[in-house]
Design a protein around this motif. Sequence first.
Motif, PDB file in Angstrom:
ATOM      1  N   ILE A   1      -2.333   1.605  10.248  1.00  0.00           N
ATOM      2  CA  ILE A   1      -0.883   1.500  10.225  1.00  0.00           C
ATOM      3  C   ILE A   1      -0.345   2.714  10.996  1.00  0.00           C
ATOM      4  O   ILE A   1      -0.369   3.845  10.491  1.00  0.00           O
ATOM      5  CB  ILE A   1      -0.329   1.463   8.783  1.00  0.00           C
ATOM      6  CG1 ILE A   1      -0.959   0.300   7.998  1.00  0.00           C
ATOM      7  CG2 ILE A   1       1.174   1.317   8.786  1.00  0.00           C
ATOM      8  CD1 ILE A   1      -2.080   0.692   7.118  1.00  0.00           C
ATOM      9  N   PRO A   2       0.093   2.498  12.232  1.00  0.00           N
ATOM     10  CA  PRO A   2       0.503   3.615  13.084  1.00  0.00           C
ATOM     11  C   PRO A   2       1.711   4.379  12.535  1.00  0.00           C
ATOM     12  O   PRO A   2       2.590   3.802  11.889  1.00  0.00           O
ATOM     13  CB  PRO A   2       0.866   2.946  14.416  1.00  0.00           C
ATOM     14  CG  PRO A   2       0.273   1.581  14.361  1.00  0.00           C
ATOM     15  CD  PRO A   2       0.198   1.220  12.913  1.00  0.00           C
ATOM     16  N   GLN A   3       1.699   5.674  12.793  1.00  0.00           N
ATOM     17  CA  GLN A   3       2.846   6.548  12.500  1.00  0.00           C
ATOM     18  C   GLN A   3       3.189   6.654  11.014  1.00  0.00           C
ATOM     19  O   GLN A   3       4.340   6.925  10.667  1.00  0.00           O
ATOM     20  CB  GLN A   3       4.075   6.094  13.299  1.00  0.00           C
ATOM     21  CG  GLN A   3       3.880   6.121  14.805  1.00  0.00           C
ATOM     22  CD  GLN A   3       3.723   7.533  15.342  1.00  0.00           C
ATOM     23  OE1 GLN A   3       4.517   8.405  15.031  1.00  0.00           O
ATOM     24  NE2 GLN A   3       2.677   7.766  16.122  1.00  0.00           N
ATOM     25  N   LYS A   4       2.224   6.443  10.130  1.00  0.00           N
ATOM     26  CA  LYS A   4       2.489   6.566   8.692  1.00  0.00           C
ATOM     27  C   LYS A   4       1.657   7.683   8.060  1.00  0.00           C
ATOM     28  O   LYS A   4       1.507   7.753   6.848  1.00  0.00           O
ATOM     29  CB  LYS A   4       2.199   5.238   7.971  1.00  0.00           C
ATOM     30  CG  LYS A   4       3.199   4.147   8.311  1.00  0.00           C
ATOM     31  CD  LYS A   4       4.581   4.517   7.840  1.00  0.00           C
ATOM     32  CE  LYS A   4       5.589   3.431   8.131  1.00  0.00           C
ATOM     33  NZ  LYS A   4       6.915   3.767   7.635  1.00  0.00           N
ATOM     34  N   GLY A   5       1.114   8.567   8.916  1.00  0.00           N
ATOM     35  CA  GLY A   5       0.361   9.720   8.419  1.00  0.00           C
ATOM     36  C   GLY A   5       1.250  10.950   8.344  1.00  0.00           C
ATOM     37  O   GLY A   5       2.475  10.868   8.273  1.00  0.00           O
ATOM     38  N   TYR A   6       0.608  12.130   8.405  1.00  0.00           N
ATOM     39  CA  TYR A   6       1.340  13.390   8.342  1.00  0.00           C
ATOM     40  C   TYR A   6       1.998  13.708   9.682  1.00  0.00           C
ATOM     41  O   TYR A   6       1.492  13.342  10.738  1.00  0.00           O
ATOM     42  CB  TYR A   6       0.387  14.541   7.975  1.00  0.00           C
ATOM     43  CG  TYR A   6      -0.049  14.506   6.539  1.00  0.00           C
ATOM     44  CD1 TYR A   6       0.807  14.929   5.524  1.00  0.00           C
ATOM     45  CD2 TYR A   6      -1.316  14.048   6.202  1.00  0.00           C
ATOM     46  CE1 TYR A   6       0.402  14.892   4.191  1.00  0.00           C
ATOM     47  CE2 TYR A   6      -1.724  14.010   4.876  1.00  0.00           C
ATOM     48  CZ  TYR A   6      -0.855  14.432   3.885  1.00  0.00           C
ATOM     49  OH  TYR A   6      -1.259  14.386   2.583  1.00  0.00           O
TER      50      TYR A   6
ATOM     51  N   ILE B   1       0.852  -1.170   0.000  1.00  0.00           N
ATOM     52  CA  ILE B   1       0.000   0.000   0.000  1.00  0.00           C
ATOM     53  C   ILE B   1       0.899   1.235   0.000  1.00  0.00           C
ATOM     54  O   ILE B   1       1.970   1.231   0.607  1.00  0.00           O
ATOM     55  CB  ILE B   1      -0.963  -0.026   1.211  1.00  0.00           C
ATOM     56  CG1 ILE B   1      -1.967   1.089   1.125  1.00  0.00           C
ATOM     57  CG2 ILE B   1      -0.226  -0.016   2.513  1.00  0.00           C
ATOM     58  CD1 ILE B   1      -3.107   0.950   2.122  1.00  0.00           C
ATOM     59  N   ASP B   2       0.490   2.262  -0.736  1.00  0.00           N
ATOM     60  CA  ASP B   2       1.283   3.482  -0.806  1.00  0.00           C
ATOM     61  C   ASP B   2       1.155   4.266   0.498  1.00  0.00           C
ATOM     62  O   ASP B   2       0.076   4.363   1.074  1.00  0.00           O
ATOM     63  CB  ASP B   2       0.824   4.367  -1.970  1.00  0.00           C
ATOM     64  CG  ASP B   2       1.123   3.743  -3.322  1.00  0.00           C
ATOM     65  OD1 ASP B   2       2.102   2.970  -3.411  1.00  0.00           O
ATOM     66  OD2 ASP B   2       0.390   4.019  -4.283  1.00  0.00           O
ATOM     67  N   SER B   3       2.281   4.812   0.941  1.00  0.00           N
ATOM     68  CA  SER B   3       2.277   5.720   2.089  1.00  0.00           C
ATOM     69  C   SER B   3       2.912   7.024   1.618  1.00  0.00           C
ATOM     70  O   SER B   3       3.275   7.154   0.448  1.00  0.00           O
ATOM     71  CB  SER B   3       3.033   5.120   3.273  1.00  0.00           C
ATOM     72  OG  SER B   3       4.420   5.107   3.033  1.00  0.00           O
ATOM     73  N   ILE B   4       3.047   7.972   2.519  1.00  0.00           N
ATOM     74  CA  ILE B   4       3.625   9.263   2.133  1.00  0.00           C
ATOM     75  C   ILE B   4       5.035   9.092   1.576  1.00  0.00           C
ATOM     76  O   ILE B   4       5.397   9.709   0.583  1.00  0.00           O
ATOM     77  CB  ILE B   4       3.670  10.227   3.340  1.00  0.00           C
ATOM     78  CG1 ILE B   4       2.261  10.638   3.727  1.00  0.00           C
ATOM     79  CG2 ILE B   4       4.496  11.461   3.022  1.00  0.00           C
ATOM     80  CD1 ILE B   4       2.202  11.503   4.961  1.00  0.00           C
ATOM     81  N   GLU B   5       5.827   8.244   2.217  1.00  0.00           N
ATOM     82  CA  GLU B   5       7.211   8.108   1.803  1.00  0.00           C
ATOM     83  C   GLU B   5       7.407   6.981   0.791  1.00  0.00           C
ATOM     84  O   GLU B   5       7.769   7.217  -0.342  1.00  0.00           O
ATOM     85  CB  GLU B   5       8.104   7.897   3.024  1.00  0.00           C
ATOM     86  CG  GLU B   5       8.282   9.175   3.809  1.00  0.00           C
ATOM     87  CD  GLU B   5       8.062   8.968   5.289  1.00  0.00           C
ATOM     88  OE1 GLU B   5       7.831   7.823   5.706  1.00  0.00           O
ATOM     89  OE2 GLU B   5       8.116   9.956   6.030  1.00  0.00           O
ATOM     90  N   ASP B   6       7.188   5.767   1.222  1.00  0.00           N
ATOM     91  CA  ASP B   6       7.438   4.603   0.383  1.00  0.00           C
ATOM     92  C   ASP B   6       6.268   3.641   0.494  1.00  0.00           C
ATOM     93  O   ASP B   6       5.553   3.653   1.491  1.00  0.00           O
ATOM     94  CB  ASP B   6       8.711   3.873   0.850  1.00  0.00           C
ATOM     95  CG  ASP B   6       9.957   4.711   0.674  1.00  0.00           C
ATOM     96  OD1 ASP B   6      10.122   5.297  -0.408  1.00  0.00           O
ATOM     97  OD2 ASP B   6      10.758   4.776   1.632  1.00  0.00           O
ATOM     98  N   PRO B   7       6.104   2.763  -0.497  1.00  0.00           N
ATOM     99  CA  PRO B   7       5.092   1.711  -0.336  1.00  0.00           C
ATOM    100  C   PRO B   7       5.461   0.842   0.873  1.00  0.00           C
ATOM    101  O   PRO B   7       6.642   0.627   1.153  1.00  0.00           O
ATOM    102  CB  PRO B   7       5.188   0.906  -1.627  1.00  0.00           C
ATOM    103  CG  PRO B   7       5.867   1.803  -2.605  1.00  0.00           C
ATOM    104  CD  PRO B   7       6.758   2.700  -1.792  1.00  0.00           C
ATOM    105  N   ILE B   8       4.452   0.389   1.597  1.00  0.00           N
ATOM    106  CA  ILE B   8       4.688  -0.493   2.733  1.00  0.00           C
ATOM    107  C   ILE B   8       3.872  -1.760   2.554  1.00  0.00           C
ATOM    108  O   ILE B   8       2.860  -1.774   1.867  1.00  0.00           O
ATOM    109  CB  ILE B   8       4.357   0.187   4.079  1.00  0.00           C
ATOM    110  CG1 ILE B   8       2.921   0.697   4.086  1.00  0.00           C
ATOM    111  CG2 ILE B   8       5.317   1.296   4.390  1.00  0.00           C
ATOM    112  CD1 ILE B   8       2.478   1.238   5.422  1.00  0.00           C
TER     113      ILE B   8
END
Length: 107
Positions: free
Chosen positions: A57-62, A34-41
């Motif tokens: 998914i904790p801590q993968k937001g803004y 799944i795409d996140s702000i930085e890299d796919p996870i």
Amino acid sequence: IRRQRQMCIRDRYDIVTDLYLTPWEAALGKRVNIDSIEDPISIYVPPGIQSGEKVKIPQKGYKDGRGSRGDLIAEVKTVVPKKLTEEEKELFEQLKSISKFNPRTAK
């Protein structure tokens, strides 16, 4: 094959996105990217997950500006193929004949 785009909305510091799954992925469970702000996870979707359920998914937001982050929240959307091959149709017919599951009467 057309890939469905993930819809993302922002809820304060959290990011809410769609996670499209096939019926068999939802039933059996699957590790998906799944795409996140930085890299796919890569996340694990547990067996039996339902449309509308959310995977957090904790801590993968803004970033919140205070050293912390919001979460990435993936909302499951089960997608059924519009056109089935003959083999797929036969498999669904087999499942229909052996399954006792009825979502309208399940508790």
